[in-house]
Design an enzyme around this catalytic site. Structure first.
Site, PDB file in Angstrom:
ATOM      1  N   ASP A 236      24.567  31.156 -15.162  1.00 39.68           N
ATOM      2  CA  ASP A 236      23.647  32.598 -14.609  1.00 39.68           C
ATOM      3  C   ASP A 236      24.467  33.166 -13.575  1.00 39.68           C
ATOM      4  OD1 ASP A 236      23.691  30.791 -12.535  1.00 39.68           O
ATOM      5  OD2 ASP A 236      21.673  29.917 -13.504  1.00 39.68           O
TER       6      ASP A 236
ATOM      7  N   HIS B 281      18.645  31.281  -2.188  1.00 36.88           N
ATOM      8  CA  HIS B 281      18.519  32.400  -3.025  1.00 36.88           C
ATOM      9  C   HIS B 281      18.119  33.758  -2.180  1.00 36.88           C
ATOM     10  CE1 HIS B 281      18.043  34.734  -6.460  1.00 36.88           C
ATOM     11  NE2 HIS B 281      16.762  35.026  -6.409  1.00 36.88           N
TER      12      HIS B 281
ATOM     13  N   ARG C  25      14.229  25.754  -3.035  1.00 33.95           N
ATOM     14  CA  ARG C  25      14.116  26.616  -4.147  1.00 33.95           C
ATOM     15  C   ARG C  25      12.953  27.704  -3.975  1.00 33.95           C
ATOM     16  NH1 ARG C  25      17.008  25.785  -9.110  1.00 33.95           N
ATOM     17  NH2 ARG C  25      18.179  23.815  -9.042  1.00 33.95           N
ATOM     18  N   GLN C  26      11.892  27.038  -3.454  1.00 35.98           N
ATOM     19  CA  GLN C  26      10.728  27.883  -3.135  1.00 35.98           C
ATOM     20  C   GLN C  26      10.553  28.573  -1.775  1.00 35.98           C
ATOM     21  OE1 GLN C  26       7.221  27.233  -5.369  1.00 35.98           O
ATOM     22  NE2 GLN C  26       6.532  29.174  -4.309  1.00 35.98           N
TER      23      GLN C  26
ATOM     24  N   ASP D 143       0.870  -1.155  -0.011  1.00 36.68           N
ATOM     25  CA  ASP D 143       0.110   0.128   0.022  1.00 36.68           C
ATOM     26  C   ASP D 143       0.737   1.225   0.094  1.00 36.68           C
ATOM     27  OD1 ASP D 143       0.998  -0.098   2.591  1.00 36.68           O
ATOM     28  OD2 ASP D 143      -0.801  -0.046   3.561  1.00 36.68           O
ATOM     29  N   GLY D 144       2.082   1.136  -0.096  1.00 38.51           N
ATOM     30  CA  GLY D 144       3.260   2.216  -0.076  1.00 38.51           C
ATOM     31  C   GLY D 144       3.725   2.752   1.064  1.00 38.51           C
ATOM     32  N   GLU D 145       3.157   2.345   2.220  1.00 37.78           N
ATOM     33  CA  GLU D 145       3.708   2.829   3.524  1.00 37.78           C
ATOM     34  C   GLU D 145       5.017   2.236   3.872  1.00 37.78           C
ATOM     35  OE1 GLU D 145       0.939   1.765   6.647  1.00 37.78           O
ATOM     36  OE2 GLU D 145      -0.490   3.112   5.981  1.00 37.78           O
TER      37      GLU D 145
ATOM     38  N   LYS E  79      21.255  34.616 -17.684  1.00 34.84           N
ATOM     39  CA  LYS E  79      20.154  33.799 -18.069  1.00 34.84           C
ATOM     40  C   LYS E  79      18.812  34.417 -17.822  1.00 34.84           C
ATOM     41  CE  LYS E  79      18.812  30.601 -15.040  1.00 34.84           C
ATOM     42  NZ  LYS E  79      18.801  29.150 -14.417  1.00 34.84           N
TER      43      LYS E  79
ATOM     44  N   ASP F  17      28.095  24.472 -12.223  1.00 37.36           N
ATOM     45  CA  ASP F  17      26.694  24.727 -11.615  1.00 37.36           C
ATOM     46  C   ASP F  17      26.442  23.764 -10.185  1.00 37.36           C
ATOM     47  OD1 ASP F  17      24.561  26.330 -11.346  1.00 37.36           O
ATOM     48  OD2 ASP F  17      23.495  25.624 -13.039  1.00 37.36           O
TER      49      ASP F  17
END
Length: 288
Positions: free
Chosen positions: A166, A126, A91-92, A34-36, A189, A215
């Site tokens: 960049d 960032h 990133r966010q 079941d993914g557990e 960039k 990078d």
């Protein structure tokens, strides 16, 4: 100190334990239909425990870290250290549209609730100034693979020009160039979407030049491929790529090859055939 590793990161975690001269055990991991996930740790733990696992493809891994950290506390660990050479969801760091989850803050606070110390390599920060702002653990260490990347290039023949795709890449490119005594330039960039970028090279005579693109992350390969294509069109003789984190989406290698990239090198922060840099000495130094 005891180092615990996961099956997908066994070689790197055991290398870290060896560099630390510390015992090493592999966490038993079973996934049900079941993914557990079911984890089993050694039944008796010392006070200080290191969990070593890179957090690429992170969603399932974050749940398994939750289980491992909770179990380790129950088994006697009083100080938990997470060594995550690649750190996910960095990133966010702001909401660009109303209602967007700021994943850096959410995941950072989640990890800080589990661990006392975090060690990572070249995190993608960032708009924040330190790793501790993103992950508010008691001790946050952001090591850099750039000196090791420079040492790697210094052992190779030739005198390539280093190119950063960049402005964000300059912090790594500059250090690599200094360590290898190489020249470097930084491209500009403009991002048009997840897989669309425009690259403008700085003024330079690229004719007959050997170039290494440097990078922190190789994911879709679009940025590096666009830079490589521009370099080849400007007369570069050959273009190689050197990155810290080889995330490498399914079609990234084909994208880079079609753009004229010859060799791809990476650290072992994420297991991949391109790995040429062993991060265990760097991580052990950060822990010590």
């Amino acid at each position: 100190m005891l180092v615990l590793g996961f099956p997908d990161y066994d070689r790197q975690a055991s290398a870290l334990a060896k560099a630390l001269n510390a015992p090493y055990r592999l966490i038993e991991l079973h996934r049900f239909p079941d993914g557990e996930s079911q984890l089993r740790l050694p039944p008796a733990l010392p006070g200080q425990v290191v969990l070593c696992r890179s957090l690429d493809r992170p969603n399932g891994k974050l749940v398994e870290l939750l289980l491992a950290a909770g179990c380790a506390r129950q088994l006697g660990a009083s100080q938990l250290i997470l060594v995550a050479p690649y750190l996910c969801y960095m990133r966010q760091d702001k909401a660009f549209r109303t209602g967007e989850a700021i994943s850096q803050q959410i995941v950072g606070n989640f990890l800080a609730g589990l661990f006392d110390t975090l060690v990572t390599v070249d995190p993608h920060l960032h708009r924040v100034h330190s790793l501790a702002e993103a992950v508010p653990v008691r001790r946050a260490v952001a090591a850099s693979a750039a000196p090791a990347m420079g040492a790697f290039l210094a052992t190779r023949t030739g005198h390539p020009l280093l190119v950063g795709p960049d402005a964000e890449s300059e912090q790594w490119v500059r250090t690599v160039a200094e360590r290898a005594s190489l020249d470097y330039v930084i491209a500009h960039k403009t991002r048009r979407g997840d897989r669309q970028v425009e690259i403008r090279l700085p003024e330079h005579d690229y004719t007959g030049t050997d170039v290494v693109l440097v990078d922190d992350v190789l994911s879709t390969g679009q940025t590096l491929a666009s830079t490589a294509r521009a370099l080849r069109e400007s007369g570069a003789r050959q273009v190689d790529v050197l990155v810290t984190h080889a995330l490498i989406a399914s079609d990234a290698l084909d994208t880079l090859r079609s753009a004229g990239v010859r060799e791809i090198w990476s650290s072992d922060s994420i297991p991949h055939p391109s790995n040429v840099l062993d991060l265990a000495p760097l991580l052990a130094s950060a822990l010590e």
